[in-house]
Motif scaffolding. Structure first.
Motif, PDB file in Angstrom:
ATOM      1  N   GLU A 202       9.714   1.741   8.739  1.00 19.67           N
ATOM      2  CA  GLU A 202       8.873   0.613   8.363  1.00 19.67           C
ATOM      3  C   GLU A 202       7.432   1.054   8.104  1.00 19.67           C
ATOM      4  OE1 GLU A 202       9.591  -3.047   8.178  1.00 19.67           O
ATOM      5  OE2 GLU A 202      11.346  -1.894   7.559  1.00 19.67           O
ATOM      6  N   ARG A 203       6.922   1.955   8.907  1.00 17.15           N
ATOM      7  CA  ARG A 203       5.552   2.423   8.725  1.00 17.15           C
ATOM      8  C   ARG A 203       5.421   3.231   7.442  1.00 17.15           C
ATOM      9  NH1 ARG A 203       4.674   3.750  15.245  1.00 17.15           N
ATOM     10  NH2 ARG A 203       5.044   1.548  15.818  1.00 17.15           N
ATOM     11  N   LEU A 204       6.428   4.021   7.144  1.00 17.67           N
ATOM     12  CA  LEU A 204       6.419   4.780   5.894  1.00 17.67           C
ATOM     13  C   LEU A 204       6.500   3.829   4.698  1.00 17.67           C
ATOM     14  CD1 LEU A 204       6.290   7.605   4.707  1.00 17.67           C
ATOM     15  CD2 LEU A 204       8.790   7.724   4.865  1.00 17.67           C
ATOM     16  N   ALA A 205       7.268   2.760   4.838  1.00 20.18           N
ATOM     17  CA  ALA A 205       7.351   1.756   3.772  1.00 20.18           C
ATOM     18  C   ALA A 205       5.987   1.121   3.531  1.00 20.18           C
ATOM     19  CB  ALA A 205       8.378   0.691   4.130  1.00 20.18           C
ATOM     20  N   GLY A 206       5.231   0.878   4.613  1.00 21.67           N
ATOM     21  CA  GLY A 206       3.891   0.327   4.464  1.00 21.67           C
ATOM     22  C   GLY A 206       2.964   1.273   3.720  1.00 21.67           C
ATOM     23  N   VAL A 207       3.091   2.572   3.993  1.00 22.86           N
ATOM     24  CA  VAL A 207       2.296   3.583   3.288  1.00 22.86           C
ATOM     25  C   VAL A 207       2.613   3.550   1.802  1.00 22.86           C
ATOM     26  CG1 VAL A 207       1.921   6.063   2.998  1.00 22.86           C
ATOM     27  CG2 VAL A 207       2.069   5.082   5.296  1.00 22.86           C
ATOM     28  N   ARG A 208       3.901   3.564   1.489  1.00 21.93           N
ATOM     29  CA  ARG A 208       4.325   3.595   0.084  1.00 21.93           C
ATOM     30  C   ARG A 208       3.870   2.340  -0.648  1.00 21.93           C
ATOM     31  NH1 ARG A 208       9.690   7.192  -0.420  1.00 21.93           N
ATOM     32  NH2 ARG A 208       9.175   6.819  -2.598  1.00 21.93           N
ATOM     33  N   SER A 209       3.930   1.201   0.042  1.00 23.34           N
ATOM     34  CA  SER A 209       3.532  -0.047  -0.573  1.00 23.34           C
ATOM     35  C   SER A 209       2.046  -0.028  -0.943  1.00 23.34           C
ATOM     36  CB  SER A 209       3.817  -1.214   0.385  1.00 23.34           C
ATOM     37  OG  SER A 209       3.297  -2.427  -0.107  1.00 23.34           O
ATOM     38  N   ALA A 210       1.208   0.449  -0.033  1.00 24.15           N
ATOM     39  CA  ALA A 210      -0.233   0.497  -0.295  1.00 24.15           C
ATOM     40  C   ALA A 210      -0.556   1.443  -1.440  1.00 24.15           C
ATOM     41  CB  ALA A 210      -0.978   0.921   0.971  1.00 24.15           C
ATOM     42  N   LEU A 211       0.110   2.601  -1.462  1.00 21.10           N
ATOM     43  CA  LEU A 211      -0.126   3.562  -2.545  1.00 21.10           C
ATOM     44  C   LEU A 211       0.309   2.989  -3.888  1.00 21.10           C
ATOM     45  CD1 LEU A 211       1.038   6.887  -0.822  1.00 21.10           C
ATOM     46  CD2 LEU A 211      -1.320   6.145  -1.258  1.00 21.10           C
ATOM     47  N   ALA A 212       1.462   2.338  -3.902  1.00 21.01           N
ATOM     48  CA  ALA A 212       1.986   1.769  -5.151  1.00 21.01           C
ATOM     49  C   ALA A 212       1.056   0.696  -5.697  1.00 21.01           C
ATOM     50  CB  ALA A 212       3.379   1.200  -4.916  1.00 21.01           C
ATOM     51  N   GLU A 213       0.536  -0.147  -4.815  1.00 22.24           N
ATOM     52  CA  GLU A 213      -0.366  -1.214  -5.242  1.00 22.24           C
ATOM     53  C   GLU A 213      -1.655  -0.648  -5.823  1.00 22.24           C
ATOM     54  OE1 GLU A 213      -0.993  -3.854  -1.986  1.00 22.24           O
ATOM     55  OE2 GLU A 213       1.135  -4.366  -1.801  1.00 22.24           O
ATOM     56  N   ALA A 214      -2.045   0.536  -5.347  1.00 16.75           N
ATOM     57  CA  ALA A 214      -3.264   1.179  -5.848  1.00 16.75           C
ATOM     58  C   ALA A 214      -2.994   2.068  -7.061  1.00 16.75           C
ATOM     59  CB  ALA A 214      -3.912   2.002  -4.733  1.00 16.75           C
ATOM     60  N   GLY A 215      -1.728   2.161  -7.471  1.00 17.94           N
ATOM     61  CA  GLY A 215      -1.377   2.980  -8.622  1.00 17.94           C
ATOM     62  C   GLY A 215      -1.396   4.466  -8.340  1.00 17.94           C
ATOM     63  N   ILE A 216      -1.236   4.837  -7.072  1.00 15.06           N
ATOM     64  CA  ILE A 216      -1.249   6.250  -6.685  1.00 15.06           C
ATOM     65  C   ILE A 216       0.181   6.706  -6.423  1.00 15.06           C
ATOM     66  CG2 ILE A 216      -2.048   7.912  -4.946  1.00 15.06           C
ATOM     67  CD1 ILE A 216      -4.456   6.086  -4.500  1.00 15.06           C
ATOM     68  N   PRO A 217       0.649   7.748  -7.114  1.00 13.97           N
ATOM     69  CA  PRO A 217       2.034   8.213  -6.928  1.00 13.97           C
ATOM     70  C   PRO A 217       2.270   8.699  -5.488  1.00 13.97           C
ATOM     71  CG  PRO A 217       1.049   9.172  -8.903  1.00 13.97           C
ATOM     72  CD  PRO A 217      -0.062   8.522  -8.147  1.00 13.97           C
ATOM     73  N   TYR A 218       3.463   8.441  -4.996  1.00 17.32           N
ATOM     74  CA  TYR A 218       3.871   8.946  -3.680  1.00 17.32           C
ATOM     75  C   TYR A 218       4.222  10.415  -3.830  1.00 17.32           C
ATOM     76  CZ  TYR A 218       6.667   9.325   0.623  1.00 17.32           C
ATOM     77  OH  TYR A 218       7.171   9.702   1.834  1.00 17.32           O
ATOM     78  N   ASP A 219       3.585  11.279  -3.063  1.00 20.63           N
ATOM     79  CA  ASP A 219       3.739  12.731  -3.197  1.00 20.63           C
ATOM     80  C   ASP A 219       4.449  13.283  -1.966  1.00 20.63           C
ATOM     81  OD1 ASP A 219       3.536  15.429  -3.611  1.00 20.63           O
ATOM     82  OD2 ASP A 219       1.372  15.443  -3.996  1.00 20.63           O
TER      83      ASP A 219
END
Length: 338
Positions: A202-219
């Motif tokens: 769940e915490r990793l999902a929160g990270v990915r969600s914030a990055l996606a909303e900012a237009g930053i690719p998940y690396d």
């Protein structure tokens, strides 16, 4: 002292012999049953006091089909301040209900969790609070169908419907990453436990969600999973800092990983920002600034325990999920100096 020389705990038969009555009369007196003459009751009570007899309340409850005034708590690791706080909270509330608490550790081992669950059932506890290690709890169904009450804490159950009390993990992590992004960070290293574990996932999902909303690719190169202790966290931070394009900030998925990250950043005198999930007792004394994703640990334990006692008291409503909110808190010794 040899075993044969050790004092023996007095029995009902011993009390009966000392009082000059039958064991049945003793049983009636200690269980407050009617039909015993006052003088005989006085004889029995005098013998009980003289011999130091203690009534076996659990055995009596089992014989009558009643409750045993005990509950079980299955957690991961008592050495972790998070779980020791939970255990203390549960014990305090149980005490107000005249109930004893049996606490055991699963050590994040699903097989051990299942064995401990069944052992607690054999002890006829009135209910259990479980921090699940496994991903399938259908093994509890036979006991639930026979009346076992359960509340799952920190992680919801799988394979069975039951009450749960969880942290708002995804929203907390998302808010923390958004805060780092507002400060201009774009390369954020992530140090987290195995995504097989609900909280880490769940915490990793929160990270990915914030990055996606900012237009930053998940690396993936900036993510280390399966980190379980401070030493592993320190190593994970070190390997990312030694990379060609190191992170300017880190997110750690729990308090133990945060401690490891602090050790490595402090050792290097790194100015990388640090965001950690879970507040911890000495966070204000850490030798550098950091942000923690905090929540009320005692409320987490309190909500689960009160829900369990509602179930023990006869509540048969549909299982519910209680979500404990999170908030960001600035920590670190430099804040104390400002």
């Amino acid at each position: 002292m040899d075993k044969q020389d050790r004092p023996r705990r007095p029995t009902i038969s011993d009390v009966a012999a000392a009082a000059g009555v039958s064991p049945k009369t003793v049983s009636r007196v200690i269980n407050n049953e009617p039909g015993v003459r006052a003088e005989l009751a006085d004889q029995v009570l005098a013998a009980v006091s003289k011999l130091g007899f203690r009534r076996n309340t659990m055995a009596s409850s089992l014989r009558s089909g009643g409750q045993t005034a005990t509950i079980g708590l299955i957690i991961e690791d008592l050495a972790n301040p998070f779980y020791s706080t939970i255990a203390a909270t549960v014990a305090n509330i149980a005490r107000t209900h005249d109930t004893h608490l049996i606490t055991v550790s699963s050590e994040e081992n699903p097989e051990l969790e299942q064995r401990q669950f069944l052992q607690l059932c054999q002890r006829r506890v009135d209910g259990m609070i479980i921090v699940p290690a496994g991903s399938d709890h259908s093994y509890t169904r036979p006991e639930v169908e026979m009346g076992m009450r359960m509340v799952f804490l920190d992680r919801p159950p799988s394979g069975i419907l039951a009450d749960s009390v969880v942290i708002d993990n995804a929203a907390g992590a998302r808010a923390g990453i958004v805060d780092l992004l507002k400060d201009g960070h774009r390369r954020i290293g992530v140090v987290i436990d195995s995504p097989v574990i609900y909280t880490a996932r769940e915490r990793l999902a929160g990270v990915r969600s914030a990055l996606a909303e900012a237009g930053i690719p998940y690396d993936d190169a900036l993510v280390r999973v399966g980190v379980t202790n401070p030493d592993e966290a320190a190593h994970a931070v070190a390997t990312m800092l030694d990379g060609v394009d190191p992170p300017t900030a880190f997110f750690t998925g729990n308090n133990r990983s945060t401690i490891g990250a602090i050790q490595e950043l402090y050792r290097r005198d790194s100015d990388a920002a640090l965001l950690g999930f879970d507040d911890f007792e000495l966070a204000t004394l850490m030798p550098r600034p950091l942000t923690v994703i905090a929540y009320d640990v005692q409320e987490l334990g309190r909500a689960a325990t009160l829900r369990l006692f509602e179930r023990i008291g006869g509540d048969t409503s549909w299982p519910s999920e209680t979500v404990i909110p999170t908030h960001l808190v600035q920590r670190g010794v430099q804040l104390l100096k400002s």
